[in-house]
Design a protein around this motif. Structure first.
Motif, PDB file in Angstrom:
ATOM      1  N   ALA A  41       0.676  -1.145  -0.015  1.00  0.00           N
ATOM      2  CA  ALA A  41      -0.070   0.068  -0.001  1.00  0.00           C
ATOM      3  C   ALA A  41       0.804   1.285  -0.129  1.00  0.00           C
ATOM      4  N   THR A  42       1.926   1.334   0.851  1.00  0.00           N
ATOM      5  CA  THR A  42       2.683   2.585   0.775  1.00  0.00           C
ATOM      6  C   THR A  42       3.498   2.558  -0.648  1.00  0.00           C
ATOM      7  N   TYR A  43       3.709   1.473  -1.206  1.00  0.00           N
ATOM      8  CA  TYR A  43       4.537   1.674  -2.635  1.00  0.00           C
ATOM      9  C   TYR A  43       3.633   2.274  -3.523  1.00  0.00           C
ATOM     10  N   ARG A  44       2.367   1.671  -3.516  1.00  0.00           N
ATOM     11  CA  ARG A  44       1.492   2.403  -4.537  1.00  0.00           C
ATOM     12  C   ARG A  44       1.096   3.852  -4.242  1.00  0.00           C
ATOM     13  N   ASP A  45       1.037   4.297  -2.734  1.00  0.00           N
ATOM     14  CA  ASP A  45       0.751   5.652  -2.283  1.00  0.00           C
ATOM     15  C   ASP A  45       1.848   6.448  -2.919  1.00  0.00           C
ATOM     16  N   ASN A  46       3.091   6.343  -3.192  1.00  0.00           N
ATOM     17  CA  ASN A  46       4.075   6.977  -3.340  1.00  0.00           C
ATOM     18  C   ASN A  46       4.789   6.925  -4.842  1.00  0.00           C
ATOM     19  N   HIS A  47       4.071   6.084  -5.759  1.00  0.00           N
ATOM     20  CA  HIS A  47       4.596   5.804  -7.050  1.00  0.00           C
ATOM     21  C   HIS A  47       3.261   5.746  -7.819  1.00  0.00           C
ATOM     22  N   PRO A  48       2.972   6.881  -8.451  1.00  0.00           N
ATOM     23  CA  PRO A  48       1.905   6.837  -9.539  1.00  0.00           C
ATOM     24  C   PRO A  48       2.114   6.024 -10.667  1.00  0.00           C
ATOM     25  N   GLY A  49       0.970   5.403 -10.985  1.00  0.00           N
ATOM     26  CA  GLY A  49       0.942   4.087 -12.094  1.00  0.00           C
ATOM     27  C   GLY A  49       1.644   2.969 -11.430  1.00  0.00           C
ATOM     28  N   ALA A  50       1.947   2.784 -10.265  1.00  0.00           N
ATOM     29  CA  ALA A  50       2.209   1.410  -9.824  1.00  0.00           C
ATOM     30  C   ALA A  50       1.191   0.453  -9.983  1.00  0.00           C
ATOM     31  N   ALA A  51      -0.207   0.668 -10.163  1.00  0.00           N
ATOM     32  CA  ALA A  51      -1.020  -0.293 -10.348  1.00  0.00           C
ATOM     33  C   ALA A  51      -1.100  -0.999 -11.683  1.00  0.00           C
ATOM     34  N   ASP A  52       0.024  -0.651 -12.568  1.00  0.00           N
ATOM     35  CA  ASP A  52       0.092  -1.146 -13.926  1.00  0.00           C
ATOM     36  C   ASP A  52       1.204  -2.183 -13.736  1.00  0.00           C
ATOM     37  N   HIS A  53       2.305  -2.333 -12.764  1.00  0.00           N
ATOM     38  CA  HIS A  53       3.140  -2.968 -12.736  1.00  0.00           C
ATOM     39  C   HIS A  53       3.627  -3.570 -11.137  1.00  0.00           C
ATOM     40  N   PHE A  54       2.752  -3.313 -10.197  1.00  0.00           N
ATOM     41  CA  PHE A  54       3.108  -3.565  -8.892  1.00  0.00           C
ATOM     42  C   PHE A  54       2.242  -4.864  -8.686  1.00  0.00           C
ATOM     43  N   HIS A  55       2.953  -6.126  -8.048  1.00  0.00           N
ATOM     44  CA  HIS A  55       2.451  -7.460  -8.149  1.00  0.00           C
ATOM     45  C   HIS A  55       2.692  -7.619  -6.605  1.00  0.00           C
ATOM     46  N   GLU A  56       1.493  -7.694  -5.864  1.00  0.00           N
ATOM     47  CA  GLU A  56       1.447  -7.972  -4.234  1.00  0.00           C
ATOM     48  C   GLU A  56       1.296  -9.241  -4.339  1.00  0.00           C
ATOM     49  N   GLY A  57       2.246 -10.128  -3.585  1.00  0.00           N
ATOM     50  CA  GLY A  57       2.019 -11.554  -3.489  1.00  0.00           C
ATOM     51  C   GLY A  57       3.394 -12.232  -3.355  1.00  0.00           C
ATOM     52  N   ASP A  58       3.180 -13.393  -2.805  1.00  0.00           N
ATOM     53  CA  ASP A  58       4.569 -14.448  -2.841  1.00  0.00           C
ATOM     54  C   ASP A  58       5.280 -14.313  -4.217  1.00  0.00           C
ATOM     55  N   VAL A  59       6.843 -14.063  -4.128  1.00  0.00           N
ATOM     56  CA  VAL A  59       7.400 -14.307  -5.270  1.00  0.00           C
ATOM     57  C   VAL A  59       7.410 -15.523  -5.883  1.00  0.00           C
ATOM     58  N   TRP A  60       7.353 -16.696  -4.931  1.00  0.00           N
ATOM     59  CA  TRP A  60       7.176 -17.831  -5.417  1.00  0.00           C
ATOM     60  C   TRP A  60       6.019 -18.105  -6.573  1.00  0.00           C
ATOM     61  N   LYS A  61       4.929 -17.105  -6.329  1.00  0.00           N
ATOM     62  CA  LYS A  61       3.851 -17.290  -7.149  1.00  0.00           C
ATOM     63  C   LYS A  61       3.684 -16.605  -8.467  1.00  0.00           C
ATOM     64  N   ILE A  62       4.891 -15.854  -8.566  1.00  0.00           N
ATOM     65  CA  ILE A  62       5.163 -15.180  -9.768  1.00  0.00           C
ATOM     66  C   ILE A  62       5.697 -15.988 -10.952  1.00  0.00           C
ATOM     67  N   ALA A  63       5.054 -15.490 -11.997  1.00  0.00           N
ATOM     68  CA  ALA A  63       5.510 -16.349 -13.462  1.00  0.00           C
ATOM     69  C   ALA A  63       6.540 -15.650 -14.230  1.00  0.00           C
ATOM     70  N   PRO A  64       7.363 -16.318 -14.968  1.00  0.00           N
ATOM     71  CA  PRO A  64       8.209 -15.444 -15.819  1.00  0.00           C
ATOM     72  C   PRO A  64       7.166 -14.535 -16.716  1.00  0.00           C
ATOM     73  N   ALA A  65       6.109 -15.179 -17.111  1.00  0.00           N
ATOM     74  CA  ALA A  65       5.245 -14.509 -18.124  1.00  0.00           C
ATOM     75  C   ALA A  65       4.711 -12.898 -17.477  1.00  0.00           C
ATOM     76  N   ASP A  66       4.754 -12.867 -16.039  1.00  0.00           N
ATOM     77  CA  ASP A  66       4.476 -11.761 -15.388  1.00  0.00           C
ATOM     78  C   ASP A  66       5.402 -10.476 -15.439  1.00  0.00           C
ATOM     79  N   LEU A  67       6.750 -10.853 -16.009  1.00  0.00           N
ATOM     80  CA  LEU A  67       7.856 -10.073 -16.053  1.00  0.00           C
ATOM     81  C   LEU A  67       7.936  -9.489 -17.526  1.00  0.00           C
ATOM     82  N   PRO A  68       7.529  -8.258 -17.803  1.00  0.00           N
ATOM     83  CA  PRO A  68       7.420  -7.906 -19.156  1.00  0.00           C
ATOM     84  C   PRO A  68       8.717  -7.623 -19.608  1.00  0.00           C
ATOM     85  N   GLY A  69       9.202  -8.106 -21.153  1.00  0.00           N
ATOM     86  CA  GLY A  69      10.442  -7.641 -21.903  1.00  0.00           C
ATOM     87  C   GLY A  69      11.661  -8.022 -21.193  1.00  0.00           C
ATOM     88  N   GLN A  70      12.766  -7.451 -21.265  1.00  0.00           N
ATOM     89  CA  GLN A  70      13.981  -7.705 -20.722  1.00  0.00           C
ATOM     90  C   GLN A  70      14.384  -6.392 -20.091  1.00  0.00           C
TER      91      GLN A  70
END
Length: 394
Positions: A41-70
């Motif tokens: 919540a603090t991250y989102r409050d301080n970084h406009p546009g974070a909703a487009d790229h911020f993922h809240e959750g366990d890093v083990w549940k992130i898929a490579p496809a969630d990471l855009p580009g290189q």
């Protein structure tokens, strides 16, 4: 990377986004994550546009496809509790620090897809260097080497930049040959770093890079300079203060009384420690008047919430440090939006990385790696003692 475009980064274990603030607006965050709801919540409050790229959750549940580009950089301030000298030293197998391997699983997947980040920074407590006799640090170095990275580490105490003693290790890894100008000897190659290098097996020492960063200009701030106005903070009442100050040992009490007899205002950072006395453990209050705060921690860990002792006009007062003061000690601007709860705010702050330190690494290593022919040369610091080997890893 398009040399005319801004560098792109992923920020793992992002907390309140302090690494992002250090990298600055010229860098583009393509992905960020943290599992803690308050930090998210603090991250989102301080970084406009974070909703487009911020993922809240366990890093083990992130898929490579969630990471855009290189990305040009992946920054990982992985949980440090299992490396901390104040903790149980569970090492990389500990529940929190094992989150590093969740992050590394993603780096391995990106590498298999041909889009591994050009550079990686892993930030952690100094205990990383010696955890399990150095085996945890070796495991980290081996993981980097297995994916084609050369690497090196520096140890920076944030007291060089802000009035807070906060030593941290930064492992910086690259897949590309670095320009010679950023390699060599510097003051951030501490004894701990050199010993950690010496413990590595020869095949990992051959991948080592000695990053060369200059020392910053002398700091012109002290603890007193970051404090709020006396009228804006909550002070211990007389009874609370007497009880609190009674925890001081004789030497600390004598020092405070001596300062009280002198003119002027003196500000001390106070924290509680367990000390062995006559075969028994006692909680003692220790105060430092050198203009530097002790290392800020989350309220539930180590010395917990830090306090202040103010001596002025033969009067001794005490209080807890405020969340805004803690934020300033982390290099955060007063425009940074903190959680309303002091405990929540200190939770975000205590797990963060000092903004000014990130800026220094960005300027003197990361941007010179990404733009080796366009970044101006900078003077470099020196140290007298270092290992003889200077293998570059390339």
């Amino acid at each position: 990377m398009n040399r005319n475009a801004s560098p792109v980064f992923y920020e793992f274990f992002a907390g309140g986004g302090m690494a992002r603030l250090g990298l600055g607006e010229a860098w583009t965050c393509a992905f960020a994550n943290d599992f803690d709801p308050v930090k998210a919540a603090t991250y989102r409050d301080n970084h406009p546009g974070a909703a487009d790229h911020f993922h809240e959750g366990d890093v083990w549940k992130i898929a490579p496809a969630d990471l855009p580009g290189q990305a040009d950089l992946a920054w990982a301030s992985s949980p440090c509790q299992d490396f901390s000298l104040a903790g149980a030293r569970a090492g990389l197998q500990g529940g929190r620090s094992s989150a590093f391997f969740g992050f590394w699983k993603l780096m391995e997947a990106l590498s298999a897809e041909g889009r591994a980040p050009r550079t990686i920074v892993v930030e952690n407590v100094v205990g990383l260097l010696t955890s399990h006799g150095g085996k945890d640090f070796q495991a980290l170095c081996q993981a980097l080497a297995d994916q084609g990275y050369a690497f090196g580490a520096i140890e920076i105490d944030a007291a060089k930049f802000v009035p807070q003693s906060r030593p941290r290790v930064f492992v910086i890894a690259t897949r590309e040959p670095p320009p010679p100008a950023i390699l060599g000897s510097c003051s951030f190659q501490t004894t701990g770093i050199c010993m950690a290098f010496a413990r590595l097996p020869s095949h990992l020492r051959a991948k080592w890079l000695w990053w060369n960063l200059p020392l910053p200009p002398p700091r012109n701030t002290d603890l007193a300079s970051v404090l709020e106005e006396d009228s804006e903070v909550h002070w211990h009442n007389e009874s609370q203060s007497d009880t609190f100050l009674a925890l001081m040992g004789p030497s600390h009490r004598t020092r405070v009384e001596e300062l009280a007899a002198l003119p002027g205002r003196k500000v001390g950072a106070a924290f509680r420690r367990m000390r062995q006395e006559n075969g028994q453990k006692h909680q003692r209050l220790e105060v430092r008047f050198d203009g530097i705060a002790g290392c800020l921690r989350v309220p539930s860990g180590g010395s917990s919430r830090q306090s202040l002792v103010i001596v002025e006009n033969q009067r001794i007062r005490s209080r807890l440090i405020s969340s805004r003061e803690g934020a300033r000690l982390m290099g955060l601007p007063d425009t940074y939006k903190l959680p309303k709860s002091t405990i929540s705010a200190l939770h975000v702050i205590g797990d963060g990385v000092v903004v000014d330190v990130v800026k220094w690494i960005k300027t003197h290593v990361l941007e010179r790696l990404l733009y080796p022919t366009t970044v101006a040369e900078s003077p470099v610091g020196k140290i007298e003692k270092r290992p003889r080997s200077r293998a570059s890893g390339f």
